[in-house]
Enzyme design. Structure first.
Site, PDB file in Angstrom:
ATOM      1  N   GLU A 181       0.370   5.682   2.838  1.00  0.00           N
ATOM      2  CA  GLU A 181       1.438   5.940   3.388  1.00  0.00           C
ATOM      3  C   GLU A 181       0.936   7.680   4.085  1.00  0.00           C
ATOM      4  O   GLU A 181       1.829   8.717   3.602  1.00  0.00           O
ATOM      5  CB  GLU A 181       2.591   5.885   2.281  1.00  0.00           C
ATOM      6  CG  GLU A 181       2.509   4.428   1.849  1.00  0.00           C
ATOM      7  CD  GLU A 181       3.687   4.143   0.895  1.00  0.00           C
ATOM      8  OE1 GLU A 181       3.891   5.440  -0.105  1.00  0.00           O
ATOM      9  OE2 GLU A 181       4.067   3.495   0.429  1.00  0.00           O
ATOM     10  N   GLU A 352       3.336  -3.956   1.331  1.00  0.00           N
ATOM     11  CA  GLU A 352       4.433  -3.747  -0.644  1.00  0.00           C
ATOM     12  C   GLU A 352       5.623  -4.248  -0.192  1.00  0.00           C
ATOM     13  O   GLU A 352       6.684  -3.750   0.485  1.00  0.00           O
ATOM     14  CB  GLU A 352       3.973  -2.175  -0.727  1.00  0.00           C
ATOM     15  CG  GLU A 352       2.972  -1.437  -1.142  1.00  0.00           C
ATOM     16  CD  GLU A 352       2.886  -0.345  -1.746  1.00  0.00           C
ATOM     17  OE1 GLU A 352       3.427   0.659  -1.907  1.00  0.00           O
ATOM     18  OE2 GLU A 352       2.064   0.840  -1.839  1.00  0.00           O
ATOM     19  N   GLU A 400       4.613   6.131 -11.743  1.00  0.00           N
ATOM     20  CA  GLU A 400       5.195   5.087 -10.715  1.00  0.00           C
ATOM     21  C   GLU A 400       5.840   4.099 -12.433  1.00  0.00           C
ATOM     22  O   GLU A 400       5.549   2.458 -12.234  1.00  0.00           O
ATOM     23  CB  GLU A 400       4.746   4.580  -9.754  1.00  0.00           C
ATOM     24  CG  GLU A 400       4.538   5.469  -8.844  1.00  0.00           C
ATOM     25  CD  GLU A 400       4.428   5.028  -7.355  1.00  0.00           C
ATOM     26  OE1 GLU A 400       3.302   3.954  -7.828  1.00  0.00           O
ATOM     27  OE2 GLU A 400       4.612   5.333  -6.542  1.00  0.00           O
TER      28      GLU A 400
END
Ligand SMILES: [Zn+2]
Length: 714
Positions: A181, A352, A400
Site C-alpha cells: 500500500e 486483501e 490491527e
C-alpha cells in the site's frame, strides 16, 4: 490496510479482462500446488510470524479443508527476517512454507519495506519522512519512511534480495508482492532534504535547463526566478501559496519516487525469480501515486478491497441522500473497474478482501449475511482472477487486533467463515471459460492524476474536489447498466462509444489530440466544467476556454463562476421530459460557435444563457456540461447521451441490481448481483443457464437479498 484519507469521499455522499487466453506459468504452478482446476487464486492473508509455530500445522490443515489455493505471507516480518543488520533468518519462514506446501497451499511472498525494524531506524534515523508541516515522523507505526532516501532503499533492497535468493526456487512459492500500500498513510508525501535533492535531480532531467523551468513555471511571479537547480524548494509552509507548477511537479515527483523505489525491488526480483509473478497491492483511487506508472512493469494489478469502509464514510456525511448500499456498490465497482483498466482489461487480483469487521481504532460493522459472497462475486464479475481474504486469523495484539479475520480471536469460526468457505467452493465449480472471459465496456470515465493533483492546489471553490466529481459521474452513469472502464490519460479511447471526463482541469497537447481523434472518428465525448483550463505545467492557457478543445466542443466559456449561496437552475430543454436541474458548486456560461444548446440557466445573473451544448465534430459528438449538476439531472443527461451514442443495456434491471457481462469465444455470461437486503425480481430478456445449478432460466427470476446469479446466455 489502514483507514485514512477519511475525507476523500467528502462531497460525494450526495451522489450516490482481457484475460490472456493462455494460462501463464505461475498460474499453472498455483494449480499444481493447490490441485485447483480453475485459473483463479482463492486465498487468505496469513501471518505465521504472528502465530505460535505450534499452530502452523493446524492452520495449514484448516486452510486446506477450507478450500483455499494460496496465502500471502511475510509483508510485515522484516524484524524476524533480518534481526540485526546483515544477519538474516529465513528458517522460520521456510518451515512455514514447507508446512503449507504439504497441504498444497501456494505462497505469495511480500517484501517487508512498508515497516522497518527498530534497529534500522535507531542506526539510520534520517530515513524517516518529513510531513507537510516540516515535522519528522517517528518510528512506531508504518509507512513512515522516505521514498527517496538511498539508505532506506539500499536496506529494503538488501532484505528483498536475500528473500529472493532463498525462495526463488522454493516449491510452492508462486509470486511476490512488493512492499504494501504505497502512499496509503496520514502522510502520503515526504518533504525531507533527500526528497528535495531528488526533486531537483528529477527537474534537471525533466526540463533540461533552468530557462525552460523558469518559463514553464512562470517563476518571474513573486521573484522566484531560479539561477541554480539547488535553489528549488519543496512546497513547505512559505507565507503564501506555492507556485502551482512547482506544486504539481512535486506531486508527480513523489509518485515517481515511490514507483522507482518499487522498481528497484522489481528489477532484482525479475532477475532472480523468473518463474514467479510480481505485483504490489494498493487501494486504487485513494492512493497518492500514479498507478498506471506503478503497475506498468508488474505482471498484473492487485489491490485491497474493504467495502465496509464506504459504509462508515457514508455515516459521517451530513445529509447523505444515497443509501449505504448504493455507496458501497458504486465505490467498489469503480475500484474494480479502475484496477482492471490500469492494464487495459487484464484480469486483476484482490490481495486483501474484507472478511469481517475491519479497521483499527474504529471498525466497520460485521458484513451482513450474503455480503461476503456478493462482494467476492462482484470482483469476479468485474474481471478478477483472484481473491485473497484479509485475514486468516485475527491478531490478539498490535494496531490491527480489531481487524477481524476468518477465525475469531479465540480461533473459533467467524460469522463469515461458512459463507466464505461456500463461496470458494462455488467459484471453483464455475468453470474455466467464464473466468478467462473479457469484461465488456462500451463507456469510459476519465480519471486524470494531473487534474486530481492540480485541483486541490487551487480548487477555486473550497468544497470542490476531484475524486467526488469522478464518483458522481461514474455513479450516475453506471446504473444505465453499461460496462464502464476507468480511462487514465494515455489509454486508448478507440474501444469506446462514449467517453466522459468530469473536471478535466489539466489538458496536455497529447491528451487533447487523443480526444480530438476520438471524436473525429465517431466517438461521443462529454466534458465537465473546467475543461482544459490549465496546461500540463499548471499554467492557465492563453486562449479562450476550453483551450485546446475549443473547436471540438464548438463553444467558448464566457465565464466560470464558483457558487456559494446562489443556486442557479438549469432548464434541460434538450432532454425530453426532464424537469429543471440545479447547480451545486460551479457554473460555466457557454457561448456556442457551432454547438447546439441543450440546456440554459435560470434564476441566475446569467439566466437564459447556455449551460449544456452539443457539437458535431468529424463523425462524432462533443458535449460540454457547464454546471455542477445535481445528481438526478446529471444521471438523466449522461444516460440520454450514452443511449444516443449507441450504448444499450442488454436488459432493464431494478435499482440495486448490478449487471455485468463477460464474453469470450462467442459465449457471453451475465452476472446479476442484488446489492439490497430484500429480494428483487429480474426479467431476463433472453434465456440462459444458471452456471451454479446447471438449470435453464428464462422469464422472471428472483434474486434473494444480496443474492447472485451467473448465467451463461444463449
Ligand atoms: Zn523524503
Amino acid at each position: 490496510m489502514a483507514i485514512s484519507r477519511r475525507d476523500f469521499l467528502s462531497g460525494a455522499a450526495v451522489t450516490l479482462g482481457a484475460v490472456s487466453l493462455r494460462t501463464p506459468m505461475w498460474a499453472l504452478a498455483a494449480q499444481n500446488a493447490a490441485a485447483s482446476p480453475v485459473p483463479l487464486l482463492l486465498g487468505v492473508d496469513y501471518y505465521p510470524d504472528q502465530t505460535p509455530d505450534s499452530l502452523w500445522e493446524e492452520d495449514a490443515r484448516m486452510m486446506a479443508d477450507f478450500g483455499i489455493t494460496n496465502v500471502r505471507v511475510a509483508e510485515f516480518a522484516w524484524a524476524l527476517m533480518e534481526p540485526s543488520e546483515g544477519k538474516f533468518d529465513f528458517a522460520w519462514l521456510q518451515r512455514s512454507i514447507e508446512i503449507l506446501q504439504r497441504h498444497k497451499i501456494a505462497v505469495i511472498l511480500g517484501t517487508p519495506s512498508a515497516a522497518p525494524p527498530p534497529w534500522l531506524t535507531a542506526k539510520y534515523p534520517e530515513v524517516v519522512m518529513v510531513n507537510a508541516q516540516d515535522l519528522p515522523l517517528h518510528p512506531g507505526g508504518r509507512r513512515f519512511t522516505c521514498p527517496s532516501n538511498k539508505t532506506y532503499r539500499r536496506l529494503s533492497l538488501a532484505v528483498a534480495t536475500q528473500m529472493a535468493q532463498t525462495f526463488a526456487d522454493a516449491s510452492g512459492v508462486i509470486g511476490w508482492q512488493i512492499d504494501n500500500e504505497f502512499t496509503l498513510s496520514d502522510t502520503p508525501r515526504c518533504f525531507c532534504n533527500f526528497c528535495r535533492a531528488g526533486f531537483q535531480d528529477w527537474l534537471r532531467e525533466k526540463y533540461g535547463s533552468l530557462e525552460k523551468l523558469n518559463q514553464d513555471w512562470g517563476t518571474v511571479f513573486w521573484s522566484q526566478k531560479y539561477t541554480d537547480f539547488s535553489q528549488i524548494p519543496v512546497p513547505l509552509l512559505s507565507g503564501g501559496d506555492p507556485n502551482p507548477g512547482l506544486a504539481l511537479d512535486y506531486d508527480r515527483y513523489q509518485s515517481y519516487a515511490n514507483v522507482s523505489f518499487m522498481e528497484e525491488q522489481l528489477t532484482m526480483l525479475r532477475q532472480k525469480c523468473p518463474r514467479q509473478f510480481i505485483t504490489t497491492n494498493n487501494v486504487g483511487l485513494v492512493d497518492y501515486i500514479n498507478e498506471r506508472d506503478l503497475y506498468a512493469k508488474l505482471d498484473f494489478v492487485a489491490f485491497d478491497n474493504y467495502p465496509g469502509f464506504f459504509k462508515m464514510l457514508m455515516e459521517e456525511q451530513p445529509n447523505p441522500e444515497g443509501s449505504s448500499w448504493n455507496a458501497i456498490l458504486t465505490m467498489v465497482a469503480m475500484g474494480h473497474d479502475f484496477g482492471r483498466s490500469l492494464k487495459a482489461g487484464k484480469p486483476f487480483m484482490i490481495m486483501e478482501e474484507q472478511s469481517g469487521k475491519a479497521g483499527q481504532r474504529t471498525f466497520s460493522p460485521q458484513p451482513e449475511k450474503g455480503h461476503l459472497r456478493l462482494w467476492t462475486y462482484q470482483a469476479v464479475a468485474h474481471g478478477a482472477m483472484g481473491v485473497n481474504y484479509f485475514r486468516w486469523d485475527t491478531a490478539t495484539f498490535g494496531a490491527e487486533e480489531y481487524w477481524h479475520g476468518i477465525l475469531n480471536h479465540d480461533r473459533s469460526p467467524s460469522p463469515g467463515f461458512e459463507e466464505i468457505r461456500q463461496t470458494i467452493k462455488e467459484l471453483k465449480a464455475l468453470g474455466r471459460d467464464v473466468l478467462e472471459s473479457q469484461y465488456v465496456a462500451e463507456a469510459a470515465v476519465v480519471f486524470d492524476y494531473d487534474s486530481s493533483w492540480a485541483l486541490p492546489i487551487q480548487p477555486g471553490h473550497p468544497k470542490l474536489s476531484y475524486l467526488p466529481q469522478v464518483v458522481k459521474w461514474y455513479g450516475t452513469l453506471s446504473p444505465s447498466q453499461t460496462g464502464i472502464d476507468i480511462s487514465v490519460p494515455g489509454a486508448d479511447l478507440s474501444p469506446y462509444k462514449i467517453v466522459v471526463a468530469p473536471l478535466p482541469y489539466v489538458m496536455s497537447d497529447a491528451q487533447a489530440q487523443k480526444i480530438r481523434d476520438f471524436v473525429h472518428n465517431g466517438g461521443t465525448f462529454v466534458a465537465g466544467f473546467r475543461l482544459g483550463a490549465k496546461n500540463e505545467f499548471s499554467q492557465i492557457v492563453r486562449t479562450p476556454l476550453p483551450g485546446l478543445l475549443r473547436d471540438v466542443m464548438g463553444v467558448t466559456v464566457e465565464d466560470y463562476v464558483p457558487l456559494y449561496s446562489e443556486k442557479p437552475g438549469v432548464k434541460l430543454s434538450g432532454f425530453s421530459g426532464a424537469p429543471d436541474g440545479t447547480c451545486g458548486l460551479w457554473a460555466e456560461v457557454l457561448k456556442p460557435s457551432t454547438a447546439q444548446v441543450l440546456a440554459t440557466y435560470t434564476n441566475f445573473q446569467h439566466a437564459g444563457k447556455p449551460a449544456i451544448t452539443r457539437n458535431s465534430f468529424g463523425k462524432g459528438k462533443a458535449i460540454y456540461i457547464g454546471p455542477d449538476l445535481d445528481p438526478m439531472s446529471l444521471a438523466r443527461v449522461l444516460r440520454t447521451l450514452a443511449a444516443s451514442a449507441g450504448v444499450q443495456a442488454p436488459m432493464e434491471v431494478p435499482l440495486g441490481v448490478e449487471m455485468t457481462i463477460r464474453q469470450a469465444g462467442g459465449k457471453r455470461w451475465m452476472f446479476l448481483m442484488n446489492h439490497k437486503s430484500d429480494a428483487q425480481t429480474v426479467k431476463l430478456a433472453t434465456p440462459g443457464t444458471d452456471l451454479l445449478t446447471g438449470k435453464a432460466r428464462s422469464g422472471e427470476i428472483e434474486l434473494s437479498g444480496y443474492g447472485v446469479q451467473v448465467l451463461q446466455m444463449s
